[in-house]
Design a protein around this motif. Structure first.
Motif, short mmCIF file in Angstrom:
data_model
loop_
_atom_site.label_atom_id
_atom_site.label_comp_id
_atom_site.label_asym_id
_atom_site.label_seq_id
_atom_site.Cartn_x
_atom_site.Cartn_y
_atom_site.Cartn_z
N UNK A 392 0.75 -1.21 0.00
CA UNK A 392 0.00 0.00 0.00
C UNK A 392 0.78 1.26 0.00
N UNK A 393 0.38 2.34 -0.23
CA UNK A 393 1.14 3.61 -0.37
C UNK A 393 1.27 4.28 0.98
N UNK A 394 2.25 5.23 1.10
CA UNK A 394 2.49 5.90 2.37
C UNK A 394 1.45 6.98 2.62
N UNK A 395 0.96 7.10 3.85
CA UNK A 395 -0.03 8.12 4.16
C UNK A 395 0.61 9.49 4.31
N UNK A 396 -0.21 10.52 4.30
CA UNK A 396 0.30 11.88 4.49
C UNK A 396 0.71 12.07 5.95
N UNK A 397 1.63 13.03 6.19
CA UNK A 397 2.09 13.32 7.55
C UNK A 397 1.01 14.06 8.33
N UNK A 398 0.86 13.77 9.65
CA UNK A 398 1.48 12.64 10.30
C UNK A 398 0.82 11.33 9.87
N UNK A 399 1.57 10.28 9.81
CA UNK A 399 1.03 8.99 9.39
C UNK A 399 -0.06 8.55 10.36
N UNK A 400 -1.10 7.94 9.83
CA UNK A 400 -2.20 7.43 10.66
C UNK A 400 -2.05 5.92 10.75
N UNK A 401 -1.74 5.42 11.92
CA UNK A 401 -1.58 3.98 12.12
C UNK A 401 -2.65 3.57 13.13
N UNK A 402 -3.85 3.33 12.63
CA UNK A 402 -5.00 3.04 13.48
C UNK A 402 -5.34 1.55 13.39
N UNK A 403 -5.09 0.83 14.45
CA UNK A 403 -5.30 -0.63 14.47
C UNK A 403 -6.75 -0.92 14.85
N UNK A 404 -7.66 -0.55 13.96
CA UNK A 404 -9.09 -0.76 14.20
C UNK A 404 -9.64 -1.95 13.42
N UNK A 405 -8.75 -2.82 12.98
CA UNK A 405 -9.12 -4.06 12.31
C UNK A 405 -7.99 -5.08 12.55
N UNK A 406 -8.16 -6.38 12.25
CA UNK A 406 -7.19 -7.41 12.62
C UNK A 406 -5.76 -7.11 12.19
N UNK A 407 -4.81 -7.50 13.08
CA UNK A 407 -3.40 -7.23 12.82
C UNK A 407 -2.53 -8.32 13.45
N UNK A 408 -1.27 -8.36 13.03
CA UNK A 408 -0.27 -9.27 13.57
C UNK A 408 0.70 -8.46 14.42
N UNK A 409 1.22 -9.06 15.50
CA UNK A 409 2.21 -8.36 16.30
C UNK A 409 3.27 -9.35 16.79
N UNK A 410 4.45 -8.84 17.07
CA UNK A 410 5.51 -9.66 17.65
C UNK A 410 6.41 -8.79 18.51
N UNK A 411 7.04 -9.42 19.50
CA UNK A 411 8.02 -8.74 20.35
C UNK A 411 9.39 -9.27 19.95
N UNK A 412 10.24 -8.37 19.49
CA UNK A 412 11.49 -8.74 18.81
C UNK A 412 12.71 -8.21 19.57
N UNK A 413 13.72 -9.08 19.72
CA UNK A 413 14.98 -8.72 20.35
C UNK A 413 16.04 -8.52 19.27
N UNK A 414 16.50 -7.29 19.10
CA UNK A 414 17.46 -7.00 18.04
C UNK A 414 18.78 -7.75 18.23
N UNK A 415 19.25 -7.87 19.45
CA UNK A 415 20.59 -8.44 19.69
C UNK A 415 20.67 -9.89 19.25
#
Length: 429
Positions: A392-415
């Protein structure tokens, strides 16, 4: 089934993986000349390959669990499951060893001592790292609870000196059950209580293989409680519902990934430097039919996508809306591992004679109980797994990141490039 302890939403808790094995074993060491090989200095390349294999395993595990529970919220700990299976690998031989090597993505070496060295130095590095920074707590503990009557190989006792503990299953199995439950409760800071129900440990129990870890962290940019309010959440193939939606506007790493067809936001936790931080990543697909399933298919079909994802974001102002949610799940891991081609480890012919001589160890089942709460302060996560046998294309500033529908998430350790927790949020529970 196991009693699921009620957990507090104001704390960031633990993840636990426990395997209980009933039967016995016969054994050798990791390799005929492993004492010589273990004297080698730390091998960063081997550690990196071990971490990469764990990352690939994580995505395959996500696909298998989603296939088993396609319409539910998902939450699990690939990190702890991988650690328990890795401990099983060190005690496996012949075809069983090859099955675990393939399933754990250890095809880069047939040299088990090299894997052991990478595992050991990685553990020491993790302990040292989090002892120096108190802003984030992450402790990982492995245990091999052998029965006192099991003649554990002397070299295995040497290699796993810190992990091995002897319990008297034969004469007082109930006391050993209570002891393991107390260990679990202590390591998880009281979050997981009474994991093993009466009768789960018997006189025939020979070995319990466990990994427990504790995680506590706070958002780098906290959500303001006064901005949390009911808002609409659009459920796939169902009516819209209301959730408590948190809100914050700040500077975050944000990306629009064309390969996955979704937007990705990084929510970092406080503490650690840039190269060794821990963050939650949220993958938000477009609002369209079957968007979540398409995203899952793309994500799990590209083995090396995580290393690309975590480094592609652009720092920008983002208006973030995220549900205040909790998920609590118990997953039967045996069918999941069978989907991953690891079903042979549960067969009667499975060979775990690397642990001890003159006995036979077998696994019948693996269960994982996991919990997470996401609120304005941070995240609370816990997981418990048990393997057992009665033979999908980038939104206008400020970006709107509204998790109002299903999503995936993870907790990630960079090291370590490890996914500590992974989940799919489809609807409020």
């Amino acid at each position: 089934m196991f009693n699921i302890a009620r957990w507090k939403i104001d704390l960031m808790k633990s993840l636990l993986l426990l395997s209980v094995v009933v039967a016995a074993a016969s054994a050798q060491c990791l390799a005929p000349n492993d004492n010589i090989q273990h004297s080698k200095a730390d091998n960063p390349l081997a550690r990196n390959r071990l971490y990469k294999g764990q990352s690939i395993f994580t995505l395959k595990l996500l696909e298998a669990i989603n296939s088993a529970t396609p319409n539910e919220n998902i939450f699990f700990s690939p990190y702890s499951l991988y650690h328990v299976l890795l401990l099983m690998y060190f005690g496996a031989q012949s075809d069983t060893e090859m099955t675990l090597r393939k399933g754990l993505e250890l095809h880069w070496t047939e040299d088990k001592p090299v894997v052991w060295q990478a595992y050991t130095t990685g553990k020491k590095s993790m302990v040292s790292r989090f002892n120096q920074d108190k802003a984030i707590q992450f402790d990982s503990v492995d245990k091999l609870f052998f029965g006192q009557q099991i003649p554990v190989e002397e070299c295995m006792e040497d290699k796993f000196y810190d992990e091995i503990e002897k319990l008297d299953y034969e004469n007082d199995p109930e006391a050993q059950r209570l002891y393991i439950n107390a260990w679990v409760q202590n390591v998880t800071h009281g979050e997981i209580k009474d994991l093993l129900i009466p009768g789960s440990i018997t006189r025939n129990t020979k070995l319990a293989v466990a990994n427990a870890a504790f995680f506590k962290g706070t958002w780098q940019s906290k959500f303001k409680p006064e901005l949390t309010k009911p808002d609409v959440f659009y459920v796939d193939n169902g009516p819209a519902v209301f959730v408590d939606m948190m809100n914050v506007e700040g500077t975050f790493s944000h990306a629009a990934n064309e390969k996955l067809g979704c937007h990705i936001l990084e929510l970092p936790y406080q503490g650690q430097d840039e190269a060794s931080r821990i963050s939650m990543f949220v993958f938000l697909p477009p609002v369209e039919p079957n968007a979540l399933e398409k995203l899952l298919a793309r994500l799990t079909s590209q083995n090396d996508i995580l290393s690309e994802i975590v480094n592609e974001g652009i720092s920008r102002r983002v208006d973030v809306k995220l549900p205040k949610f909790s998920i609590e799940k118990t997953v039967e891991m045996k069918p999941v591992l069978e989907r991953l081609g690891m079903g042979k480890i549960f067969e009667n012919s499975a060979n775990f004679r690397g642990f001890a001589r003159n006995d036979t160890i077998g696994f019948d089942e693996v269960l994982q109980k996991s919990k997470i709460t996401v609120n304005e302060e941070g995240s609370t996560a816990a997981s418990s797994t048990i393997a057992f046998s009665f033979r999908s294309s980038r939104p206008a500033d400020p970006a709107m990141f509204h998790c109002n529908h299903p999503f995936i998430f993870l907790i990630y350790d960079y090291a370590t490039q490890a996914v500590l927790f992974n989940g799919v949020y489809r609807r409020p529970e």
